[in-house]
Design a protein around this motif. Structure first.
Motif: not given
Length: 546
Positions: A491-496
């Motif tokens: 999966t992924s996230v746009a920002a830390p």
């Protein structure tokens, strides 16, 4: 066309034994350390979608992903042997290793020493060797091309329907390996025309008589030719028909959708190919002349011995002996046409393009190599020291070039200065990362892999499970192939700062250099390792839960 008169069975046996021995050498050269180099992005893309096909059972032809041969065949290889860098390249390596055996199909048109030299060139030529250890379709296309031409020669020389059928199947298979199969067919067509036109100019060919003989031969073989057509269509249907998996959609094994399956395999695939390979080129093309110049330079750098020997053989036959070897001219014209056709169709410039010309140069180079050795042997018998020394010097220089390219490019660690490695080749092994990730996944119930940053972010995690995918997914390559092998949920996230929204501790976090420090402050109990996913300027950091 002139055939070689060889009535001595012992000579034939020695030739066959030498070719078989060189084939064994070729197999070893291709299989040793086959999985040590990390997957190139293109290899990883094909490998990932092959794993998805193995999992879902759904597959369809996509021109941007190359031919259908490797995914359909590797699906069974992965099911039987497991998925890793070695098995992902195994089929290509075996085809490349067995390639010297093709020389035996040409033995009626070559001398014994030329047949052995042909097998030698196919076994050790650096470009063919490197891309026999690479999961792309170029080497497969080259192998099936040589097989097809050899079989058709055998049909002309000795008859036999089996050669016709094998040759037609080889044509069908080469059409499933790469979009550059169209270039090969174009090169063949023009090479045949130029070869027979040369015979006509020399007075050895009568266009009317040739047409009449061809028509009589066609009529006499009408039945096997018709069977061959069905064989060709059957191969294309099998490899280009979509697979529907467990759904009721159009698929090869769903008999209720057979008409739609046939339409998709032939007309649908043609439309896709035309849209991507032809229409797209019209509006997003490149300057041709710089590509041609760069392509010629690439061939000289990578395959100078083959180029020199092939050009020498062609010029010697054409201008010293009167051009009496049509097969030599066919291969030479094939190579010459490819110098224009390959850069014209290429979407991007890459070292693997050289395969399409090198394969055509192999036979002329073998003829030149055998002639060079004969000159040296004759000088030795007649005690001509100068001649022997000159031949020995040339052989040493050519051998040194081959050895140098093989040593620095084929088996060494990839680097920015490698001529055979393309930019998207990781410069270090990634298997240790995979082992650490597998261990970390067993220690947490959280997401297996989280990509951090806009470059990697996709809106929906499930959108990565079937093509087409976003550019962000492509930015992750070759990592999706490695993580998919261990069934990691990615999966992924746009920002830390969005890592805090993740349900629990992820096993692995992947970031680029810009987000590294911020992610490091948020993660405790993780070990960070830098990986080079390209030959330069492609660093990522992988945080693994300890």
């Amino acid at each position: 066309m002139t055939r070689r008169d060889d009535g001595a069975s012992t000579r034939f046996d020695r030739t066959t034994l030498a070719v078989v021995g060189l084939t064994a050498v070729a197999l070893v050269a291709r299989l040793v350390g086959l999985g040590t180099r990390a997957f190139h992005w293109d290899e990883a893309r094909v490998g990932y979608w092959t794993l998805r096909y193995l999992d879902s059972g759904a597959f369809e032809y996509r021109p941007v992903a190359g031919g259908t041969f490797l995914p359909l065949v590797n699906r069974h290889v992965f099911a039987l042997l497991g998925a890793n860098d070695f098995t992902g390249r195994l089929v290509v390596a075996l085809v490349g290793g067995l390639l010297p055996l093709v020389a035996l199909l040409y033995r009626d048109r070559l001398r014994d020493d030329e047949t052995v030299a042909f097998a030698l060139v196919l076994a050790v030529e650096p470009v063919l060797l490197y891309y026999s250890r690479f999961a792309r379709g170029e080497l497969l296309l080259a192998a099936f091309s040589l097989l097809a031409v050899g079989c058709f020669l055998r049909v002309v020389d000795v008859g036999g329907r089996r050669y016709l059928y094998v040759g037609v199947v080889a044509v069908g298979l080469l059409l499933t390996t790469s979009g550059f199969a169209v270039v090969t067919l174009l090169c063949w067509t023009l090479a045949v025309f130029l070869t027979f036109d040369h015979l006509r100019v020399r007075g050895d060919g009568n266009p009317v008589g040739t047409a009449e003989r061809a028509w009589r031969g066609f009529v006499s073989r009408a039945t096997p030719l018709a069977r061959s057509l069905f064989l060709l269509l059957g191969v294309l249907l099998f490899f280009y028909a979509p697979r529907a998996g467990d759904t009721d959609e159009v698929g090869l094994w769903n008999l209720s959708t057979l008409p739609a399956t046939v339409e998709s395999a032939f007309l649908g695939s043609f439309r896709k190919f035309w849209a991507v390979r032809i229409d797209y080129r019209r509006t997003n093309g490149h300057e041709l002349l710089p590509y041609i110049v760069e392509y010629v330079e690439l061939l000289v750098v990578l395959s100078l011995p083959v180029v020199v020997l092939a050009v020498g053989a062609f010029l010697a036959d054409r201008y010293l002996t009167g051009g009496r070897r049509p097969l030599l001219h066919f291969f030479s014209f094939w190579a010459a046409v490819s110098l224009l056709a390959v850069p014209m169709l290429a979407e991007q410039f890459a070292p693997w393009l050289a395969v399409h010309t090198v394969v055509a140069l192999t036979l002329p180079a073998a003829v030149g190599l055998a002639a060079l050795v004969r000159v040296g042997a004759a000088g030795l018998e007649r005690d001509r020291a100068a001649r022997v020394g000159a031949v020995a010097l040339v052989c040493v220089v050519l051998s040194a070039h081959v050895g140098g390219v093989v040593a620095t490019n084929v088996y060494g660690s990839p680097g920015p200065d490698d001529d055979l490695a393309q930019y998207a080749q990781p410069s270090q092994p990634l298997e240790p990362m995979l082992e650490n990730a597998s261990a970390a996944m067993a220690r947490t119930d959280g997401p297996d892999v989280v990509y951090v940053g806009e470059a990697f972010y996709t809106l929906d995690a499930d959108s990565d499970l079937q093509p087409p995918v976003s550019d962000a997914w492509g930015n992750r390559l070759p990592l999706p192939w490695y993580f998919e092998r261990i069934d990691a949920r990615q999966t992924s996230v746009a920002a830390p700062d969005e890592l805090e929204m993740v349900d629990s501790e992820p096993a692995v976090v992947v970031v680029e250099d810009e987000e590294r420090s911020q992610v490091a402050r948020q993660l405790e109990g993780y070990e960070s390792t830098e990986y080079e996913l390209g030959l330069w300027n492609r660093e990522v950091y992988v945080f693994v839960l300890q």
